[in-house]
Design a protein around this motif. Structure first.
Motif, PDB file in Angstrom:
ATOM      1  N   THR A 121       0.832  -1.200   0.000  1.00  0.00           N
ATOM      2  CA  THR A 121       0.000   0.000   0.000  1.00  0.00           C
ATOM      3  C   THR A 121       0.871   1.257   0.000  1.00  0.00           C
ATOM      4  OG1 THR A 121      -0.144   0.474   2.387  1.00  0.00           O
ATOM      5  CG2 THR A 121      -1.549  -1.296   1.526  1.00  0.00           C
ATOM      6  N   ALA A 123      -0.094   3.590   2.214  1.00  0.00           N
ATOM      7  CA  ALA A 123      -0.522   4.131   3.501  1.00  0.00           C
ATOM      8  C   ALA A 123       0.678   4.532   4.346  1.00  0.00           C
ATOM      9  CB  ALA A 123      -1.371   3.104   4.245  1.00  0.00           C
ATOM     10  N   ALA A 137      -4.477   5.794   5.426  1.00  0.00           N
ATOM     11  CA  ALA A 137      -4.511   5.271   4.061  1.00  0.00           C
ATOM     12  C   ALA A 137      -4.658   6.418   3.059  1.00  0.00           C
ATOM     13  CB  ALA A 137      -5.668   4.290   3.910  1.00  0.00           C
TER      14      ALA A 137
END
Length: 256
Positions: A121, A123, A137
């Protein structure tokens, strides 16, 4: 039913960050009127004490709450001078102890989550002085993927949990959340469930809106669908108006 305690989320519920006015004048006036009539007002928020105080100042909040329930788990009351906040009872101490023990035992799960977030990710992991606190996120879709992974990674560890609000997530002990903090406050001031009004708009508010701790649950029109479903199932009120105007509408409904 007489409203004796109000438990209200801050961002997205009392405060609009996406439209004007930021604060609904009629909502503020009604809360102040209820306070003058003896009702107690608690802000139940994911913000820390310092961040909430800065928010109250930045938005020129016209009402001083009687209690603040912060970081989705702590309980504070006004200090003797009326300005500083002090822990109410031993709840915060127990909360800190249980979280320290939990995170000590959940290092392997946290390590899995960190690896997943870093490798899959965009994030951002969020840390405080005691270690990893949560994450932010890039968007709701990414948050959904992260939550799905956490659910798998924690397996049978029923005490390892999280609180989610938009693109923010905080790791926590399953026994401590907004609903539990409200329940402890109600116990300390001896106010029954039937006399408690609660309003919120996002995932982390569901624990105080599912009917277990507040007999008058409500949400503004901008609440996410999961919140509306919880309020609906609890026999609460879903407002047609957004943010503070929706809180005012819901309060008027229960006062009638």
């Amino acid at each position: 039913m007489k409203v004796r305690l109000l438990s209200l989320d801050f961002d997205g519920t009392l405060v609009s960050r996406v439209s004007e006015p930021v604060l609904d004048e009629h909502c503020m006036e009604l809360i102040a009127e209820l306070q003058s009539d003896g009702a107690l007002f608690a802000i139940n928020t994911g913000r820390s004490v310092d961040l909430l105080e800065s928010g109250l100042t930045d938005f020129e909040f016209p009402i001083r709450p009687d209690f603040i329930l912060t970081t989705e788990r702590e309980v504070f009351r006004r200090g003797k001078n009326g300005e500083k906040w002090e822990p109410f009872g031993d709840w915060n101490e127990r909360c800190a102890r249980d979280h320290a023990e939990l995170f000590s035992c959940a290092q392997s799960v946290l390590a899995e989550v960190v690896d997943f977030v870093n490798q899959n990710t965009k994030a951002q992991l969020l840390y405080h002085s005691e270690g990893l606190e949560g994450l932010r996120a890039e968007n709701e879709e990414e948050m959904n993927r992260i939550v799905e992974f956490i659910e798998r990674a924690r397996g049978q560890d029923t005490k390892f949990n999280y609180q989610r609000n938009t693109i923010y997530l905080r790791f926590c002990h399953a026994d401590y959340h907004k609903g539990a903090a409200l329940g402890e406050l109600a116990r300390l001031i001896d106010i029954p469930r039937e006399n408690i009004f609660a309003a919120g708009d996002h995932h982390n508010d569901i624990s105080m809106l599912n009917g277990e701790v507040a007999g008058m649950p409500a949400c503004p029109a901008n609440a996410i669908e999961e919140v509306k479903e919880a309020v609906r199932n609890a026999g609460g009120y879903i407002a047609e108006r957004q943010h503070g105007a929706g809180v005012h509408e819901a309060l008027e409904h229960f006062l009638r």
